[in-house]
Design an enzyme around this catalytic site. Structure first.
Site, mmCIF file in Angstrom:
data_model
loop_
_atom_site.group_PDB
_atom_site.id
_atom_site.type_symbol
_atom_site.label_atom_id
_atom_site.label_comp_id
_atom_site.label_asym_id
_atom_site.label_seq_id
_atom_site.Cartn_x
_atom_site.Cartn_y
_atom_site.Cartn_z
ATOM 1 C CG ASN A 142 -0.239 -0.045 2.520
ATOM 2 O OD1 ASN A 142 0.478 0.887 2.860
ATOM 3 N ND2 ASN A 142 -0.387 -1.138 3.253
ATOM 4 N N GLY B 6 -2.146 -9.952 3.909
ATOM 5 C CA GLY B 6 -2.009 -10.635 2.617
ATOM 6 C C GLY B 6 -0.572 -10.911 2.231
ATOM 7 C CB VAL B 7 1.019 -11.117 -1.103
ATOM 8 C CG1 VAL B 7 0.886 -9.756 -1.738
ATOM 9 C CG2 VAL B 7 2.227 -11.843 -1.636
ATOM 10 C CG ASP B 8 2.632 -5.327 2.302
ATOM 11 O OD1 ASP B 8 3.871 -5.449 2.283
ATOM 12 O OD2 ASP B 8 2.044 -4.251 2.537
ATOM 13 N N GLY C 248 -6.860 -9.208 -3.741
ATOM 14 C CA GLY C 248 -7.244 -9.608 -2.388
ATOM 15 C C GLY C 248 -7.997 -8.477 -1.723
ATOM 16 C CE1 TYR D 58 -5.588 -1.770 -0.664
ATOM 17 C CE2 TYR D 58 -4.179 -1.430 -2.558
ATOM 18 C CZ TYR D 58 -4.470 -1.201 -1.231
ATOM 19 O OH TYR D 58 -3.641 -0.392 -0.479
HETATM 20 N N1 AR6 Z 1 1.958 -15.654 -1.976
HETATM 21 C C1 AR6 Z 1 1.257 -15.376 -3.097
HETATM 22 N N2 AR6 Z 1 0.049 -14.757 -3.099
HETATM 23 C C2 AR6 Z 1 -0.468 -14.443 -1.894
HETATM 24 C C3 AR6 Z 1 0.187 -14.707 -0.663
HETATM 25 C C4 AR6 Z 1 1.467 -15.344 -0.740
HETATM 26 N N3 AR6 Z 1 2.175 -15.632 0.353
HETATM 27 N N4 AR6 Z 1 -0.606 -14.263 0.352
HETATM 28 C C5 AR6 Z 1 -1.721 -13.760 -0.214
HETATM 29 N N5 AR6 Z 1 -1.652 -13.866 -1.565
HETATM 30 P P1 AR6 Z 1 -3.561 -8.858 -1.096
HETATM 31 P P2 AR6 Z 1 -4.080 -6.389 -2.622
HETATM 32 C C6 AR6 Z 1 -2.620 -13.446 -2.599
HETATM 33 O O1 AR6 Z 1 -4.718 -8.607 -0.223
HETATM 34 O O2 AR6 Z 1 -5.424 -6.864 -3.012
HETATM 35 C C7 AR6 Z 1 -2.212 -5.578 2.084
HETATM 36 O O3 AR6 Z 1 -2.635 -5.457 3.404
HETATM 37 C C8 AR6 Z 1 -4.053 -13.206 -2.217
HETATM 38 O O4 AR6 Z 1 -4.746 -14.431 -2.137
HETATM 39 O O5 AR6 Z 1 -2.291 -9.328 -0.474
HETATM 40 O O6 AR6 Z 1 -3.197 -5.751 -3.649
HETATM 41 C C9 AR6 Z 1 -1.376 -4.383 1.624
HETATM 42 O O7 AR6 Z 1 -0.622 -3.820 2.677
HETATM 43 C C10 AR6 Z 1 -4.530 -12.345 -3.373
HETATM 44 O O8 AR6 Z 1 -4.889 -13.146 -4.486
HETATM 45 O O9 AR6 Z 1 -3.146 -7.531 -1.953
HETATM 46 C C11 AR6 Z 1 -2.403 -3.424 1.115
HETATM 47 O O10 AR6 Z 1 -2.949 -2.632 2.138
HETATM 48 C C12 AR6 Z 1 -3.295 -11.556 -3.780
HETATM 49 O O11 AR6 Z 1 -2.201 -12.188 -3.095
HETATM 50 C C13 AR6 Z 1 -3.464 -4.323 0.539
HETATM 51 O O12 AR6 Z 1 -3.365 -5.547 1.245
HETATM 52 C C14 AR6 Z 1 -3.338 -10.095 -3.426
HETATM 53 O O13 AR6 Z 1 -4.029 -9.889 -2.201
HETATM 54 C C15 AR6 Z 1 -3.226 -4.612 -0.920
HETATM 55 O O14 AR6 Z 1 -4.289 -5.368 -1.428
#
Ligand code: AR6
Length: 189
Positions: A33, A41-43, A132, A134
């Protein structure tokens, strides 16, 4: 781990089901973010796996250049990760498609690819940015992302781009989309 490999004329595009923090690509992309201060999530997974120095490096970037706008990207070392670098980008929050989200998502992918190119990297791994927290519709995101990745392979020295899909459902949506765009890929274990 399942994977589907598409050999395009300009390089390899591989869809993988699994955890991006395990990727052996030279750089992995973080769906961050604008604050770059970590999150869920992935972050969260990337910060946990890279260790606390990653947050310090992000703090320094924000101190120098301020918050990171959606669609842009910055690069840090990967610290404890197998990847040498983490490219942090910010995808758009989905708002019914009325706020330029498609262009911003495309730009998040292309800015990350440009940074990898500037570092002379040959391999890069993406998560499903904005799919995810977003709330970006996964099928639409997969089309925009895969087209941007194919363009990235054509226009840079990158030889392999992987995309990590965390859930089985997302993996099947993305593999179906890739088949539609590029033809049938080769399945690997
Ligand atoms: N490896 C691969 N993909 C993953 C993993 C992983 N270890 N963990 C989750 N995913 P999101 P966004 C997938 O929410 O939508 C954060 O809090 C997940 O299933 O991580 O861009 C940031 O700080 C989904 O398909 O990212 C921001 O505030 C994808 O990764 C916000 O979330 C993205 O989900 C960003 O939201």
């Amino acid at each position: 781990m399942s994977a589907v490999n598409h050999e395009l004329s300009s390089g390899k595009l591989v869809l993988r089901q699994g955890d991006i923090t395990r990727s052996r690509a030279q750089a992995i992309v973080n769906a961050a973010n604008s604050s770059l201060m970590g999150g869920g999530g992935v972050d969260g997974a990337i910060h946990r796996a890279a260790g606390p120095k990653l947050l310090q490096a992000c703090r320094e970037i924000v101190r120098e250049q301020g918050q990171l706008p959606p669609g842009e990207a910055v690069i840090t070392p990967g610290f404890e990760l197998p990847a040498r670098y983490v490219i942090h980008t910010v995808g758009p929050v989905w708002q019914q498609g009325r706020k330029g989200e498609a262009e911003l998502l495309e730009s998040a992918y292309l800015s990350s690819i440009r940074l990898a190119e500037e570092k002379g990297l040959t391999s890069l791994a993406f998560p499903a940015i904005s799919c995810g927290a977003y709330g970006f519709p996964v099928e639409f995101a997969s089309e925009l992302a895969l087209k941007a990745m194919a363009r990235g392979l054509e226009q840079t020295g990158l030889q392999e781009i992987s995309v990590y899909l965390f859930s089985e459902r997302d993996f099947s949506t993305w593999t179906a989309q890739a088949e539609r765009l590029f033809g049938k890929g080769i399945e690997e274990e």
